[in-house]
Design a protein around this motif. Sequence first.
Motif, PDB file in Angstrom:
ATOM      1  N   MET A 194       0.828  -1.196   0.000  1.00 43.77           N
ATOM      2  CA  MET A 194       0.000   0.000   0.000  1.00 43.77           C
ATOM      3  C   MET A 194       0.877   1.267   0.000  1.00 43.77           C
ATOM      4  SD  MET A 194      -2.661   1.323   2.932  1.00 43.77           S
ATOM      5  CE  MET A 194      -1.251   1.655   4.018  1.00 43.77           C
ATOM      6  N   ARG A 195       1.921   1.260   0.828  1.00 43.60           N
ATOM      7  CA  ARG A 195       2.811   2.432   0.911  1.00 43.60           C
ATOM      8  C   ARG A 195       3.571   2.630  -0.400  1.00 43.60           C
ATOM      9  NH1 ARG A 195       5.293   1.013   6.901  1.00 43.60           N
ATOM     10  NH2 ARG A 195       3.491   1.709   8.141  1.00 43.60           N
ATOM     11  N   LEU A 196       4.040   1.555  -0.993  1.00 43.71           N
ATOM     12  CA  LEU A 196       4.769   1.667  -2.256  1.00 43.71           C
ATOM     13  C   LEU A 196       3.854   2.190  -3.368  1.00 43.71           C
ATOM     14  CD1 LEU A 196       6.927  -1.605  -2.190  1.00 43.71           C
ATOM     15  CD2 LEU A 196       7.704   0.738  -1.802  1.00 43.71           C
ATOM     16  N   GLU A 197       2.602   1.794  -3.337  1.00 40.55           N
ATOM     17  CA  GLU A 197       1.650   2.276  -4.335  1.00 40.55           C
ATOM     18  C   GLU A 197       1.433   3.780  -4.181  1.00 40.55           C
ATOM     19  OE1 GLU A 197      -0.891   2.801  -7.387  1.00 40.55           O
ATOM     20  OE2 GLU A 197       0.438   1.100  -6.982  1.00 40.55           O
ATOM     21  N   LEU A 198       1.370   4.256  -2.921  1.00 38.90           N
ATOM     22  CA  LEU A 198       1.222   5.687  -2.684  1.00 38.90           C
ATOM     23  C   LEU A 198       2.448   6.449  -3.191  1.00 38.90           C
ATOM     24  CD1 LEU A 198      -0.333   5.703   0.923  1.00 38.90           C
ATOM     25  CD2 LEU A 198      -1.472   6.326  -1.221  1.00 38.90           C
ATOM     26  N   LEU A 199       3.641   5.884  -2.966  1.00 43.96           N
ATOM     27  CA  LEU A 199       4.861   6.501  -3.484  1.00 43.96           C
ATOM     28  C   LEU A 199       4.849   6.518  -5.009  1.00 43.96           C
ATOM     29  CD1 LEU A 199       7.838   5.176  -1.271  1.00 43.96           C
ATOM     30  CD2 LEU A 199       6.984   7.510  -1.449  1.00 43.96           C
ATOM     31  N   GLN A 226       2.360   6.744  -6.960  1.00 44.44           N
ATOM     32  CA  GLN A 226       1.411   7.723  -7.470  1.00 44.44           C
ATOM     33  C   GLN A 226       1.977   9.140  -7.452  1.00 44.44           C
ATOM     34  OE1 GLN A 226      -2.212   7.291  -5.224  1.00 44.44           O
ATOM     35  NE2 GLN A 226      -2.520   5.157  -5.847  1.00 44.44           N
ATOM     36  N   LYS A 227       2.903   9.428  -6.536  1.00 41.26           N
ATOM     37  CA  LYS A 227       3.390  10.805  -6.415  1.00 41.26           C
ATOM     38  C   LYS A 227       4.817  10.995  -6.922  1.00 41.26           C
ATOM     39  CE  LYS A 227       5.080  10.720  -1.623  1.00 41.26           C
ATOM     40  NZ  LYS A 227       4.996  11.387  -0.308  1.00 41.26           N
ATOM     41  N   THR A 228       5.405   9.967  -7.517  1.00 50.80           N
ATOM     42  CA  THR A 228       6.751  10.113  -8.074  1.00 50.80           C
ATOM     43  C   THR A 228       6.772   9.565  -9.502  1.00 50.80           C
ATOM     44  OG1 THR A 228       7.648   7.931  -7.506  1.00 50.80           O
ATOM     45  CG2 THR A 228       7.662   9.605  -5.775  1.00 50.80           C
ATOM     46  N   PRO A 229       7.709  10.023 -10.327  1.00 47.36           N
ATOM     47  CA  PRO A 229       7.818   9.518 -11.703  1.00 47.36           C
ATOM     48  C   PRO A 229       8.610   8.213 -11.788  1.00 47.36           C
ATOM     49  CG  PRO A 229       9.384  11.278 -11.376  1.00 47.36           C
ATOM     50  CD  PRO A 229       8.624  11.148 -10.090  1.00 47.36           C
ATOM     51  N   PHE A 230       9.046   7.694 -10.657  1.00 49.31           N
ATOM     52  CA  PHE A 230       9.773   6.426 -10.656  1.00 49.31           C
ATOM     53  C   PHE A 230       8.781   5.267 -10.593  1.00 49.31           C
ATOM     54  CE2 PHE A 230      12.624   9.580  -8.870  1.00 49.31           C
ATOM     55  CZ  PHE A 230      13.784   9.353  -9.574  1.00 49.31           C
ATOM     56  N   ASN A 231       9.203   4.105 -11.095  1.00 55.59           N
ATOM     57  CA  ASN A 231       8.336   2.926 -11.078  1.00 55.59           C
ATOM     58  C   ASN A 231       8.493   2.211  -9.737  1.00 55.59           C
ATOM     59  OD1 ASN A 231       7.436   3.198 -13.827  1.00 55.59           O
ATOM     60  ND2 ASN A 231       9.473   2.552 -14.446  1.00 55.59           N
ATOM     61  N   VAL A 232       7.763   2.696  -8.749  1.00 52.89           N
ATOM     62  CA  VAL A 232       7.843   2.130  -7.398  1.00 52.89           C
ATOM     63  C   VAL A 232       6.773   1.055  -7.289  1.00 52.89           C
ATOM     64  CG1 VAL A 232       7.945   2.636  -4.937  1.00 52.89           C
ATOM     65  CG2 VAL A 232       8.525   4.414  -6.594  1.00 52.89           C
ATOM     66  N   VAL A 233       7.128  -0.152  -7.690  1.00 56.30           N
ATOM     67  CA  VAL A 233       6.190  -1.270  -7.704  1.00 56.30           C
ATOM     68  C   VAL A 233       6.698  -2.363  -6.773  1.00 56.30           C
ATOM     69  CG1 VAL A 233       5.023  -2.979  -9.134  1.00 56.30           C
ATOM     70  CG2 VAL A 233       5.560  -0.719 -10.082  1.00 56.30           C
ATOM     71  N   THR A 237      15.869   3.449  -0.041  1.00 54.12           N
ATOM     72  CA  THR A 237      16.212   4.676   0.687  1.00 54.12           C
ATOM     73  C   THR A 237      15.058   5.667   0.625  1.00 54.12           C
ATOM     74  OG1 THR A 237      18.561   4.386   0.164  1.00 54.12           O
ATOM     75  CG2 THR A 237      17.858   6.579   0.840  1.00 54.12           C
ATOM     76  N   MET A 238      14.462   5.829  -0.562  1.00 53.10           N
ATOM     77  CA  MET A 238      13.307   6.718  -0.713  1.00 53.10           C
ATOM     78  C   MET A 238      12.183   6.280   0.222  1.00 53.10           C
ATOM     79  SD  MET A 238      10.704   7.308  -3.912  1.00 53.10           S
ATOM     80  CE  MET A 238      11.977   7.423  -5.146  1.00 53.10           C
ATOM     81  N   TYR A 239      11.890   4.984   0.236  1.00 52.54           N
ATOM     82  CA  TYR A 239      10.805   4.471   1.079  1.00 52.54           C
ATOM     83  C   TYR A 239      11.076   4.752   2.557  1.00 52.54           C
ATOM     84  CZ  TYR A 239       8.103   1.163   3.834  1.00 52.54           C
ATOM     85  OH  TYR A 239       7.285   0.609   4.782  1.00 52.54           O
ATOM     86  N   LEU A 240      12.292   4.475   3.014  1.00 57.85           N
ATOM     87  CA  LEU A 240      12.608   4.640   4.439  1.00 57.85           C
ATOM     88  C   LEU A 240      12.601   6.108   4.865  1.00 57.85           C
ATOM     89  CD1 LEU A 240      15.393   1.939   4.899  1.00 57.85           C
ATOM     90  CD2 LEU A 240      13.016   1.866   5.680  1.00 57.85           C
ATOM     91  N   PHE A 241      12.972   7.011   3.961  1.00 55.71           N
ATOM     92  CA  PHE A 241      12.892   8.430   4.286  1.00 55.71           C
ATOM     93  C   PHE A 241      11.434   8.893   4.345  1.00 55.71           C
ATOM     94  CE2 PHE A 241      17.326   8.970   4.192  1.00 55.71           C
ATOM     95  CZ  PHE A 241      17.637  10.281   4.537  1.00 55.71           C
ATOM     96  N   GLU A 242      10.623   8.403   3.409  1.00 60.52           N
ATOM     97  CA  GLU A 242       9.232   8.824   3.368  1.00 60.52           C
ATOM     98  C   GLU A 242       8.423   8.226   4.515  1.00 60.52           C
ATOM     99  OE1 GLU A 242       7.913  11.013   1.288  1.00 60.52           O
ATOM    100  OE2 GLU A 242       9.784  11.324   0.177  1.00 60.52           O
TER     101      GLU A 242
END
Length: 551
Positions: free
Chosen positions: A136-141, A143-150, A314-319
Motif C-alpha cells: 500500500m505504501r509503495l503504491e502511494l509513493l 502515485q506521487k513520483t515519476p519512478f516505477n515504485v512497484v 532509501t526513498m521508502y525509508l525516508f518517506e
Amino acid sequence: MIAKRNFFLPFFALLFFAVSGLAQEKDSIPQKRDIKIIQSKDIPLDTTAMDMKGVEQMEKMESSQAIKDNPLVLLKEGDKGAYNLQDNPEAAKYDSLWMKELHESATLFDDIYKEVSTLDPEKSYDVELNTDTLKMRLELLNQKTPFNVVYNPSLENVIKSFLTRKRGLMNRMLTVSQFYFPLFEQEFDNHNIPVEMKYLAIVESALNPKARSRVGATGLWQFMYGTGKEHGLDVSSYVDERSDPIKSTRAACEYLNRVYKIFGDWDLALAAYNSGPGNVNKAIRRSGGYKNYWNIRKNLPRETAGYVPAFLATMYLFEYAEEHGLKGEKVARPYFETDTVHVKSIITFDQISELVGISKEELEVLNPSYKLKVIPYVKGKDYTLRLPRKEMGKFVNNESAIYAHVEKELKSKESPLPALVKAAQQNRVRYRVRSGDYLGKIAERYGVRVSQIKSWNGLRSNNLRVGQRLTIYPRGTRGVAATSKKKTTTKPVSLKNVPSNKIHVVKSGDSLWTISRTYQGISIENLREWNGISGKNLKPGMKLKLCDCSS
C-alpha cells in the motif's frame, strides 16, 4: 509665555550657527584611513602614574577607540592570538554549525559503498514488516513520483536489509540530509528533475563531498575525472570541483537530463548514471528488448543490479521513517544559511581561521573542493569562499584589511600557492606496506590521520595487503621523528571482575579506531581511559576492557 520664548530665539540662533560652523570646520579636515595590522602592545601609552591594573584598563579603552576611529584595523589582543574583527550587529544572529555530526558522517561512505556493491536483493531478512502494508505504501509513493515504485519480493528484501543492517546509517542520513537536501531540491527544481532524486546522493556517497571510490569517482555525486571535466568541473592540483556541493549538483542535473532524454525513463536513467548508457543498452538487447528496469536487471553489472533497489529502499525509508522508528537529530541550521564571496587574493584556511575565528574543520566542510586547504586566485576564474553568515559579515566588513594582511604575511613567508604545492610534492613518501602494518600504525609514524591516508590513496576500507604502495604527505621531519619514537604505554589493568563479553582481544591489524567502531557507543577516549593507554599502537593478544568496570 510667547513673549518670553521670542526673547530667547536670537540667542539660540546664534548658538546654532556657531556650532554648525565648528562642525563644518571639523568635517573639512582631510581624513586619512590607512590599513594597519596593530597589536595592543604597540599602542603608545603613558604609564607614569598608573598601576598595572590601570594600564590594562587604559589599553582596552584605547584599543576600542582605535577600532572606532579606523574600521580597517585588525587588532590582535596581547598573547591570545585572536583578531578582534567587528561585524555588523544586525547580521550577527547565527546558530553554530553542527560540525561533529558532519565530520563523523564522512566515514559512512565505506558502509554504503560496500552495501550497494554487494547487495543481494534475493536474500530475505526476518523483520516485522507486513507485506500488504508495504504494498500500500509503495503504491502511494508510485502515485506521487515519476519512478516505477512497484512492489516485488526483491525490493522488500532490500528494505528489510536496510532496516536491520543499516538502521544506524539511515538515522545518521536523516540528520545530515538537512544540510544538503535544501540545496539539491533547489537545483532539481531549476533543472526540472524529480525532487526524489536527492536520495541518489545517499546511495552514491552517503552525503560525503570528499568521498572517493576505489576507481576514483569523487564527491557527493561520484563523478569520474573525465565526466567531471566534460561537465565543466575544474579538477587540478589545487581544486577538485567534483567535491563542490553546488557545482557538482548542477553537473549531476545536466548528466541526469542527458541520460533521461536517451531512455525516457527515470529508473533506466538511474541505472545509466551508475553503469553508463552503454551497459543499459546491452542489458536491453540481452533481455529481448524489455525497457523495464526489473526485467533487464539480471543483465546489468552486479553493482547496478542492486543500485536502483537501494535507491528505492532509501526513498521508502525516508518517506516512512516515523513508521519504522527512524529519527534523525533536529539541526539548528541547514546548508543554505551560509554565504559565499569571490576571493580577490590567494588565502589559506589557516589565515581565514585565525582572522575570522572559524575552525579549520568547519572550513573544510563548507569548502571541500580545495585540496591543499588553500583558495587560489587565478585571473579569469571565480574561486569562492563559503562561510556561515555571521563569519561572512566579519569577512566582508574587514575585507580590505584582511587582504592586506594576507599579502603581507605571504610575502614575509615567501609562500605563494605554487611553492606550497612544490613543498607538498617534495615531502611526498611512497610507502610499501609490510607484514603487521595497519593504517593507524602508518599514520602515527608519519604524523598524519588515517582519514588522510585513505583520501590520498582512494581507500574504501582499512584493509591493507603486504607490498601495497601508499602515497603519504608527512607533516614534516620533526613530526615524523617525534611520532616514530612514540610508543604505546599501557598501565597494568586488572581484568579480574570484568565480564568476558566486555573484553576485546587485540588481533593483528587492530587499532583503537577500528575497535571503537566495532562496539557501538565506545570511543577511542573511552578505550584509553578504561585501559590506561597512552599512544596508539597495540600488540596482538593484548586484552582491553570495553566498559568502565570495577577492577
